[in-house]
Design a protein around this motif. Structure first.
Motif, mmCIF file in Angstrom:
data_model
loop_
_atom_site.group_PDB
_atom_site.id
_atom_site.type_symbol
_atom_site.label_atom_id
_atom_site.label_comp_id
_atom_site.label_asym_id
_atom_site.label_seq_id
_atom_site.Cartn_x
_atom_site.Cartn_y
_atom_site.Cartn_z
ATOM 1 N N ILE A 1 0.618 -1.639 -0.136
ATOM 2 C CA ILE A 1 -0.714 -0.386 0.000
ATOM 3 C C ILE A 1 1.367 1.235 0.176
ATOM 4 O O ILE A 1 0.664 2.422 -0.994
ATOM 5 C CB ILE A 1 -0.689 -0.109 1.494
ATOM 6 N N GLU A 2 2.162 1.287 0.520
ATOM 7 C CA GLU A 2 3.260 1.930 0.014
ATOM 8 C C GLU A 2 3.329 3.106 -0.758
ATOM 9 O O GLU A 2 3.984 3.377 -1.348
ATOM 10 C CB GLU A 2 3.944 1.887 1.824
ATOM 11 N N ASN A 3 3.182 1.193 -1.629
ATOM 12 C CA ASN A 3 4.337 1.652 -2.725
ATOM 13 C C ASN A 3 3.009 0.920 -3.931
ATOM 14 O O ASN A 3 3.478 0.573 -4.839
ATOM 15 C CB ASN A 3 5.424 1.180 -3.072
ATOM 16 N N ALA A 4 1.816 1.847 -3.685
ATOM 17 C CA ALA A 4 1.076 0.894 -4.746
ATOM 18 C C ALA A 4 1.058 1.221 -6.243
ATOM 19 O O ALA A 4 0.581 1.041 -7.170
ATOM 20 C CB ALA A 4 -0.567 1.941 -4.124
ATOM 21 N N GLU A 5 1.819 2.607 -6.638
ATOM 22 C CA GLU A 5 1.964 2.872 -7.933
ATOM 23 C C GLU A 5 2.944 2.357 -8.549
ATOM 24 O O GLU A 5 3.344 2.531 -9.335
ATOM 25 C CB GLU A 5 2.016 4.915 -7.583
ATOM 26 N N THR A 6 3.240 1.456 -7.758
ATOM 27 C CA THR A 6 4.595 0.631 -8.584
ATOM 28 C C THR A 6 4.384 -1.298 -8.627
ATOM 29 O O THR A 6 5.690 -1.721 -8.685
ATOM 30 C CB THR A 6 5.770 1.180 -8.038
ATOM 31 N N ILE B 1 1.722 -14.504 1.995
ATOM 32 C CA ILE B 1 2.330 -12.692 2.287
ATOM 33 C C ILE B 1 1.471 -12.537 3.643
ATOM 34 O O ILE B 1 -0.369 -13.097 3.775
ATOM 35 C CB ILE B 1 0.671 -12.355 0.919
ATOM 36 N N ALA B 2 2.378 -12.060 4.295
ATOM 37 C CA ALA B 2 2.105 -11.866 5.257
ATOM 38 C C ALA B 2 0.994 -10.599 5.651
ATOM 39 O O ALA B 2 1.144 -9.513 5.090
ATOM 40 C CB ALA B 2 3.180 -11.257 6.281
ATOM 41 N N ARG B 3 0.351 -10.395 7.058
ATOM 42 C CA ARG B 3 -0.536 -9.030 7.531
ATOM 43 C C ARG B 3 0.586 -8.514 7.954
ATOM 44 O O ARG B 3 2.065 -8.493 7.997
ATOM 45 C CB ARG B 3 -1.545 -9.730 8.299
ATOM 46 N N PRO B 4 0.148 -6.937 7.294
ATOM 47 C CA PRO B 4 0.965 -5.841 8.124
ATOM 48 C C PRO B 4 1.198 -5.795 9.203
ATOM 49 O O PRO B 4 0.790 -6.332 10.189
ATOM 50 C CB PRO B 4 0.469 -4.412 7.754
ATOM 51 N N THR B 5 3.222 -5.499 9.355
ATOM 52 C CA THR B 5 3.461 -5.679 10.933
ATOM 53 C C THR B 5 2.830 -4.801 11.835
ATOM 54 O O THR B 5 2.530 -4.495 12.925
ATOM 55 C CB THR B 5 5.081 -5.788 10.959
ATOM 56 N N PRO B 6 3.055 -2.927 11.143
ATOM 57 C CA PRO B 6 2.351 -2.470 12.033
ATOM 58 C C PRO B 6 0.636 -1.538 11.741
ATOM 59 O O PRO B 6 0.375 -2.620 10.751
ATOM 60 C CB PRO B 6 2.911 -0.818 11.903
ATOM 61 N N LEU B 7 -0.139 -1.516 13.197
ATOM 62 C CA LEU B 7 -1.670 -1.079 12.242
ATOM 63 C C LEU B 7 -1.460 -1.105 11.772
ATOM 64 O O LEU B 7 -2.474 -0.862 10.996
ATOM 65 C CB LEU B 7 -1.706 -1.407 14.500
ATOM 66 N N GLN C 1 -0.266 0.389 9.206
ATOM 67 C CA GLN C 1 -0.792 -0.058 7.420
ATOM 68 C C GLN C 1 -1.885 -0.905 7.726
ATOM 69 O O GLN C 1 -2.187 -0.780 6.534
ATOM 70 C CB GLN C 1 0.652 -1.127 7.855
ATOM 71 N N GLY C 2 -2.431 -1.489 8.312
ATOM 72 C CA GLY C 2 -4.031 -2.716 8.702
ATOM 73 C C GLY C 2 -4.964 -1.307 8.137
ATOM 74 O O GLY C 2 -5.697 -2.079 7.687
ATOM 75 N N ARG C 3 -4.354 -0.147 9.373
ATOM 76 C CA ARG C 3 -5.556 0.463 8.699
ATOM 77 C C ARG C 3 -5.726 1.248 7.763
ATOM 78 O O ARG C 3 -6.890 1.406 6.508
ATOM 79 C CB ARG C 3 -5.949 1.458 9.647
ATOM 80 N N LEU C 4 -5.010 0.878 6.488
ATOM 81 C CA LEU C 4 -4.725 1.936 5.245
ATOM 82 C C LEU C 4 -5.238 0.699 4.270
ATOM 83 O O LEU C 4 -5.972 1.213 3.671
ATOM 84 C CB LEU C 4 -3.127 2.155 5.042
ATOM 85 N N LEU C 5 -4.876 -0.415 4.841
ATOM 86 C CA LEU C 5 -5.080 -1.483 3.748
ATOM 87 C C LEU C 5 -7.157 -1.489 4.037
ATOM 88 O O LEU C 5 -7.489 -2.925 3.111
ATOM 89 C CB LEU C 5 -4.439 -2.824 4.421
ATOM 90 N N GLN C 6 -7.813 -0.410 4.474
ATOM 91 C CA GLN C 6 -9.018 -1.044 4.976
ATOM 92 C C GLN C 6 -9.898 0.099 4.197
ATOM 93 O O GLN C 6 -10.826 0.059 3.749
ATOM 94 C CB GLN C 6 -9.259 -1.103 6.043
#
Length: 174
Positions: free
Chosen positions: A45-50, A70-76, A78-83
Motif C-alpha cells: 500500500i505504501e508503494n501502490a503506484e509501483t 503474504i503476511a499481514r502488515p506488522t504495524p497496525l 498499515q492495517g488501517r491503510l489497507l481498509q
C-alpha cells in the motif's frame, strides 16, 4: 486451517499454493509457520503506484514446505491503510495476479462485513467457514452466514447449508 490446507495441496497434491493473511490486526499465518517476512501486504500500500510482479515477488515469503505466504502488515497503522477503497482495489489486483501465478490462492481472515473483503469473497471458488463446536461460536457462524447471504453470496452447491437454520438446531446436525 488455511495453512494446513495449503500444506496438503503442496505436499500431497503437488500443487502450488499461496496463503494471504487478510486479518490485519490479529493474523498469525507467518507466525504459525515460524516465518519472519521482510515485506508484508502493508508494504504494497505504501508503494501502490509501483505494483508489478517484481514488487509482488518481494512480499512473498516461501516456507520450507513450499507454501508461499503474504503476511499481514506488522504495524497496525498499515492495517488501517489497507481498509480503504483504494487499498481494496489494490488487494483485488494482487489476488488476481496471484491467481495467475499459483494453482491455489487461500485467503485467511476474510471479514464478510468489510466491503473490500466482500469483493474477494465474490471472486472465490470455495468459501470455508471454520468454527468451534460451542454454542456461541455456532451462533456467530450463523450470523456470518446471514451476512454473507444478505450480500447475495449463497452456498447453493453446499452439501450442508446452515444459513437458514437457527443456531440451536445446528447442534443437532453436528
Amino acid at each position: 486451517m488455511a495453512i494446513n490446507v495449503a500444506c496438503e495441496l503442496v505436499c500431497t497434491c503437488e500443487q502450488s499454493a499461496v496463503v494471504v493473511d487478510l486479518d490485519f490486526c490479529g493474523g498469525q499465518v507467518a507466525t504459525y509457520l515460524d516465518l519472519s517476512p521482510s515485506f508484508t501486504l502493508g508494504d504494497l500500500i505504501e508503494n501502490a503506484e509501483t505494483l508489478d510482479r517484481q514488487m509482488l515477488d518481494r512480499i512473498l515469503t516461501r516456507h520450507s514446505s513450499q507454501v508461499t505466504v503474504i503476511a499481514r502488515p506488522t504495524p497496525l497503522v498499515q492495517g488501517r491503510l489497507l481498509q480503504t477503497p483504494q487499498a481494496g482495489r489494490l488487494i483485488t489486483e494482487v489476488i488476481s495476479t496471484l491467481v495467475d501465478m499459483y494453482d491455489y490462492v487461500i485467503l485467511d481472515g476474510l471479514d464478510p462485513t468489510d466491503a473490500n473483503h466482500l469483493n474477494l469473497l465474490r471472486m472465490a471458488d470455495h468459501v470455508l467457514l471454520v468454527m468451534n463446536l460451542l454454542v456461541p461460536s455456532i451462533r456467530n457462524a450463523d450470523r456470518l452466514l446471514q451476512a454473507i447471504q444478505q450480500q447475495g453470496l449463497t452456498a447453493e452447491n453446499s452439501t450442508t447449508n446452515f444459513a437458514n437454520a437457527p443456531a440451536d438446531s445446528i447442534l443437532d446436525t453436528l
